[in-house]
Design an enzyme around this catalytic site. Structure first.
Site, short mmCIF file in Angstrom:
data_model
loop_
_atom_site.label_atom_id
_atom_site.label_comp_id
_atom_site.label_asym_id
_atom_site.label_seq_id
_atom_site.Cartn_x
_atom_site.Cartn_y
_atom_site.Cartn_z
CD GLU A 1 -20.81 -3.54 -5.41
OE1 GLU A 1 -20.94 -3.03 -6.54
OE2 GLU A 1 -20.90 -2.87 -4.36
NE ARG B 1 -35.86 11.49 -13.75
CZ ARG B 1 -34.73 11.44 -13.04
NH1 ARG B 1 -33.73 10.69 -13.42
NH2 ARG B 1 -34.59 12.14 -11.93
CG HIS C 1 -28.90 -1.66 -4.61
ND1 HIS C 1 -29.01 -0.30 -4.84
CD2 HIS C 1 -29.23 -1.85 -3.31
CE1 HIS C 1 -29.39 0.29 -3.72
NE2 HIS C 1 -29.52 -0.62 -2.78
NE ARG D 1 -29.56 11.38 -14.57
CZ ARG D 1 -30.00 12.56 -14.14
NH1 ARG D 1 -29.39 13.19 -13.15
NH2 ARG D 1 -31.05 13.12 -14.69
CB ILE D 2 -34.20 7.65 -11.37
CG1 ILE D 2 -33.76 7.43 -9.92
CG2 ILE D 2 -35.60 7.08 -11.61
CD1 ILE D 2 -34.62 8.10 -8.90
N GLY E 1 -16.15 3.27 -11.98
CA GLY E 1 -16.19 2.20 -12.99
C GLY E 1 -15.43 0.95 -12.62
CG ASN F 1 -28.59 -1.61 -10.75
OD1 ASN F 1 -27.58 -0.98 -11.08
ND2 ASN F 1 -29.22 -1.38 -9.61
CG ASP G 1 -32.35 0.16 -6.00
OD1 ASP G 1 -31.70 0.04 -7.06
OD2 ASP G 1 -32.18 1.09 -5.21
C1 GAR Z 1 -20.99 0.17 -6.56
O1 GAR Z 1 -20.85 -0.12 -5.19
C2 GAR Z 1 -22.42 -0.12 -6.99
O2 GAR Z 1 -22.99 -1.23 -6.35
C3 GAR Z 1 -23.10 1.15 -6.59
O3 GAR Z 1 -22.20 2.18 -6.89
C4 GAR Z 1 -20.87 1.66 -6.82
C5 GAR Z 1 -20.18 1.96 -8.13
O4 GAR Z 1 -18.81 1.64 -8.08
N1 GAR Z 1 -24.34 1.31 -7.28
C6 GAR Z 1 -25.38 1.98 -6.78
O5 GAR Z 1 -25.37 2.54 -5.72
C7 GAR Z 1 -26.59 1.98 -7.70
N2 GAR Z 1 -27.69 2.64 -7.06
P1 GAR Z 1 -17.97 1.50 -9.42
O6 GAR Z 1 -18.25 2.75 -10.27
O7 GAR Z 1 -16.55 1.49 -8.96
O8 GAR Z 1 -18.39 0.24 -10.09
#
Ligand code: GAR
Length: 197
Positions: free
Chosen positions: A180, A71, A115, A97-98, A16, A113, A151
Site C-alpha cells: 500500500e 452522519r 482498500h 467512516r462511511i 496513518g 481511497n 468500495d
Molecule cells: C490500511 O490497510 C488501509 O488499506 C485500510 O486501513 C489501513 C489503514 O492503515 N483501509 C480500510 O480498511 C478502508 N476501509 P494506516 O492508518 O496505517 O494507513
C-alpha cells in the site's frame, strides 16, 4: 509559487502509515517543485488517532464524529474543514467512516481511497481474515476512485502479494501494507502529473 500551489488533503482514522508514506514521498520526490502540489493538511475523525502525531510537519486537525448527532452533520463539518484548503485531491487513507452521497458528490472526480483487498473481492471490513478463510492464494490492495457505493468506483491501481502457509490476518495485513505504501503515493503522483484531477 505559494498561491499557485495545489493542495492535497488526507483523511485518516488510525495509525496513518499510508498518510506518512504519501507525505514522505511528496518530500522525497519534490512534488511541490515538480508537480506544484503539496500535502496541505491531515484531518482525522478520531482526535486520538496515532497518525496525527506522525504527519511530518503537515498541519493536522481533528473533526470528532462523536460530536455530531447525525452522519450528515458530521460530513458537513468535515467538508467545511477540507474545503478551507480548496483541495485538488482528497485522499482517504485508513479513514474508517462511511461517507454520505452528498459528501461524495461534492468531491466527485477528486476523491480516492485505498482498500486492503483485491477489489471487487472483499469489500467492507476484516478483509484479510476473509481472504484467509476463503483459501485465497494471493491477496493485496486496491486504490480506487470513491463513489457513493462502498468500495466501488474505478480501480486506479492494485498490488498483489502471496498468501503464505501459516499466515494470520496480522501477518497478511503487514505484507499488504508494505505494498500500500508503494502504490498509493505512485497513484497520487501520476494522477497529478496527468492533470486528471
Ligand atoms: C490500511 O490497510 C488501509 O488499506 C485500510 O486501513 C489501513 C489503514 O492503515 N483501509 C480500510 O480498511 C478502508 N476501509 P494506516 O492508518 O496505517 O494507513
Amino acid at each position: 509559487m505559494g498561491s499557485f500551489m495545489k493542495n492535497i488533503v488526507i483523511l485518516i482514522s488510525g495509525s496513518g502509515s499510508n498518510m506518512a508514506a504519501i507525505v514522505q514521498a511528496a518530500q522525497r520526490e519534490h512534488w511541490s517543485e515538480r508537480l506544484g502540489v503539496r500535502v496541505a493538511a491531515v484531518i482525522s475523525n478520531q482526535p486520538d488517532a496515532a497518525g496525527l502525531k506522525q504527519a511530518h510537519g503537515v498541519a493536522t486537525q481533528a473533526v470528532d464524529h462523536k460530536a455530531f448527532a447525525t452522519r450528515e452533520a458530521f460530513d458537513a463539518a468535515l467538508q467545511h474543514a477540507i474545503d478551507a484548503y480548496a483541495p485538488t485531491l482528497v485522499v482517504l487513507a485508513g479513514f474508517m467512516r462511511i461517507l454520505t452521497p452528498a459528501f461524495v458528490r461534492h468531491y466527485e472526480g477528486r476523491l480516492i481511497n485505498i482498500h486492503p483487498s483485491l477489489l471487487p473481492a472483499f469489500t467492507g471490513l476484516n478483509t484479510h481474515q476473509r481472504a484467509l478463510d476463503a483459501g485465497c492464494k494471493v491477496a493485496g490492495a486496491t486504490v480506487h476512485r470513491v463513489t457513493s457505493e462502498l468500495d466501488h468506483g474505478e480501480i486506479l491501481a492494485q498490488a498483489v502479494v502471496p498468501v503464505l502457509a501459516g499466515d494470520t490476518a496480522a501477518t497478511l495485513a503487514a505484507r499488504v501494507l508494505t505494498q500500500e505504501h508503494i502504490i498509493y503515493p505512485q497513484v497520487i503522483a501520476s494522477l497529478l502529473q496527468a492533470g486528471v484531477t
